[in-house]
Design an enzyme around this catalytic site. Structure first.
Site, PDB file in Angstrom:
ATOM      1  N   LYS A  35       0.840  -1.207   0.000  1.00  0.00           N
ATOM      2  CA  LYS A  35       0.000   0.000   0.000  1.00  0.00           C
ATOM      3  C   LYS A  35       0.876   1.260   0.000  1.00  0.00           C
ATOM      4  CE  LYS A  35      -0.468  -0.186   5.050  1.00  0.00           C
ATOM      5  NZ  LYS A  35      -1.400  -0.444   6.173  1.00  0.00           N
ATOM      6  N   ARG A 131     -10.328   0.910  16.077  1.00  0.00           N
ATOM      7  CA  ARG A 131     -10.236   1.769  14.903  1.00  0.00           C
ATOM      8  C   ARG A 131     -11.140   1.204  13.820  1.00  0.00           C
ATOM      9  NH1 ARG A 131      -4.587   2.276  11.659  1.00  0.00           N
ATOM     10  NH2 ARG A 131      -5.140   0.084  11.327  1.00  0.00           N
ATOM     11  N   TYR A 260      18.825  28.810   7.188  1.00  0.00           N
ATOM     12  CA  TYR A 260      17.643  29.620   7.526  1.00  0.00           C
ATOM     13  C   TYR A 260      17.526  29.820   9.017  1.00  0.00           C
ATOM     14  CZ  TYR A 260      15.742  29.209   2.791  1.00  0.00           C
ATOM     15  OH  TYR A 260      15.543  29.291   1.449  1.00  0.00           O
ATOM     16  N   MET A 308      14.448  23.207   1.505  1.00  0.00           N
ATOM     17  CA  MET A 308      13.669  22.420   0.544  1.00  0.00           C
ATOM     18  C   MET A 308      14.568  21.517  -0.302  1.00  0.00           C
ATOM     19  SD  MET A 308      11.186  23.718  -2.522  1.00  0.00           S
ATOM     20  CE  MET A 308      10.170  24.737  -1.459  1.00  0.00           C
TER      21      MET A 308
HETATM   22  C1  LIG Z   1      -0.708  -1.566   6.770  1.00  0.00           C
HETATM   23  C2  LIG Z   1      -1.306  -2.791   7.340  1.00  0.00           C
HETATM   24  C3  LIG Z   1      -0.504  -3.895   7.634  1.00  0.00           C
HETATM   25  C4  LIG Z   1       1.003  -3.859   7.527  1.00  0.00           C
HETATM   26  O1  LIG Z   1       1.514  -3.252   8.686  1.00  0.00           O
HETATM   27  P1  LIG Z   1       3.098  -3.089   8.900  1.00  0.00           P
HETATM   28  O2  LIG Z   1       3.254  -2.565  10.271  1.00  0.00           O
HETATM   29  O3  LIG Z   1       3.551  -2.138   7.848  1.00  0.00           O
HETATM   30  O4  LIG Z   1       3.660  -4.448   8.702  1.00  0.00           O
HETATM   31  C5  LIG Z   1      -1.112  -5.046   8.082  1.00  0.00           C
HETATM   32  N1  LIG Z   1      -2.461  -5.096   8.243  1.00  0.00           N
HETATM   33  C6  LIG Z   1      -3.252  -4.053   7.994  1.00  0.00           C
HETATM   34  C7  LIG Z   1      -4.720  -4.176   8.200  1.00  0.00           C
HETATM   35  C8  LIG Z   1      -2.709  -2.865   7.539  1.00  0.00           C
HETATM   36  O5  LIG Z   1      -3.508  -1.828   7.285  1.00  0.00           O
END
Ligand SMILES: *Cc1c(COP(=O)(O)O)cnc(C)c1O
Length: 366
Positions: A35, A131, A260, A308
């Site tokens: 993701k 959550r 800066y 930047m």
């Molecule tokens: C992002 C996610 C993971 C992976 O988590 P990591 O800590 O990056 O290994 C696993 N399960 C769900 C539901 C997630 O949203």
């Protein structure tokens, strides 16, 4: 000539880290989580490297899954947050996207849809993170609904997510595991279904949570979810090295300040190296003076506010022993400098640094 700031991505290291997850959990299969543009590494490249190894990939949403399909990825893809609206359902069924199902609205959308074929569902239970996930008391009824629906593949997976698996002393993880196991023991329809609990931290450190399906994300990219050294963390291989070069060098007299706001002041006659990498390249603006930067393999402290396009580094102690020059190689984090250390110096976590990597530094894959 071109601007030297680049993100070098080592796909062998990515594969190594995936294999390490399997080695730590020899009785499990693993969804490779790609993701958020594979945590900044490039979703398509990461998915192509992992697809031959992984039975399925994981993304947050259908847009991310479709990007992978458009690039020719054929393996099933789990949508970790499920659907956001019911018009995604037919695409999901047709494209072999698996759905996390985490509330009753999603359940109803699935069982009431007209689908050309069943979708595979992962039912997420809220065991304490609060959550996402159905409430424990909903499990029996929702499982019944899903199991009796022709829209739902019979291979339902029961899942939950940990809030604190990266804290070894925190009793919350045991409590979540116990909550999950007690629920499964009580629900008539649940005992034969596959289970999935483990994110990266749990893959690395909580073997009792491994179950049939792992969901490693962050660890695939080669940094530990444990900010401090952890027993299996040193077996990971960093995938991204953010590198650049020294583009300018100058003496700065004692009492003069740099950058800066002049927030770093030379306590002695100093030498400052300017490096082409700044917050526009994903380097955290909140990195404090003293944050380690590797120049020709040697650590030197950040000196002055991150701009930047550039940072400034105090190389006074290095020039005696090292031939630092315009063009010297710099690693901001990666193979030799743990991204967790940079994150700690910027009051954040390495997940954020990697995931927020902008497109600006060219990704170079090897
Ligand atoms: C992002 C996610 C993971 C992976 O988590 P990591 O800590 O990056 O290994 C696993 N399960 C769900 C539901 C997630 O949203």
């Amino acid at each position: 000539m071109s601007r030297p700031c680049r993100a070098l991505i080592d796909l062998d290291a990515l594969r190594h880290n995936y294999q390490l997850a399997l080695e730590l959990a020899p009785n499990s299969q693993a969804i490779a989580v790609v993701k958020a543009n594979a945590y900044g590494h490039g979703a398509v490249a990461a998915a192509k490297a992992l697809e031959p190894l992984a039975p399925a990939l994981g993304v947050a949403c259908i847009e991310e899954a479709q990007e992978l399909r458009a690039a020719g990825i054929r393996k099933p893809i789990l949508l970790l947050e499920g659907i956001f609206s019911s018009d995604e359902l037919n695409t999901a069924a047709n494209e072999d996207f698996w759905l996390m199902v985490e509330n009753l609205n999603q359940v109803e959308a699935i069982v009431n849809a007209k689908l050309s074929k069943p979708v595979l569902c992962w039912l997420k239970i809220d065991t304490g993170m609060h959550r996402l996930g159905i409430l424990p008391e909903q499990l029996d009824d929702i499982l019944c609904l899903l199991k009796s629906s022709a829209n739902v593949d019979s291979d339902i997976v029961l899942a939950s997510h940990f809030a604190s698996a990266d804290e070894l002393e925190n009793p919350a993880t045991e409590a979540q595991i116990n909550c999950f196991d007690q629920l499964i023991a009580q629900a008539a329809e649940a005992s034969t279904l596959a289970q999935s609990l483990s994110n990266s931290a749990a893959v690395l450190a909580w073997p009792e949570a491994h179950r049939q399906w792992l969901r490693p994300g962050f660890m695939l990219y080669g940094a530990s979810s444990f900010p401090h050294p952890h027993v299996n963390g040193d077996r990971l291989k960093p995938v991204m090295s953010l590198v650049s070069e020294v583009i300018s060098l100058r003496p700065v007299a004692a009492g003069e300040s740099v950058g800066y706001g002049g927030n770093w002041q030379a306590q002695r006659d100093s030498v400052i190296a300017t490096i082409a990498c700044g917050y526009g390249d994903g380097y955290p603006r909140h990195a404090v003076n003293g944050t380690p930067v590797l120049i020709d393999g040697q650590e030197a402290p950040l000196a002055g506010r991150v701009s930047m396009d550039m940072i400034t580094v105090d190389v006074t102690d290095l020039i005696a022993t090292t031939d630092i020059h315009i063009g010297s190689h710099v690693e901001l984090w990666g193979k030799l400098l743990d991204v967790n250390r940079v994150a700690a110096s910027a009051d954040t976590i390495a997940y954020e640094l990697l995931t927020r990597m902008p497109a600006r530094p060219t990704r170079i894959y090897s």
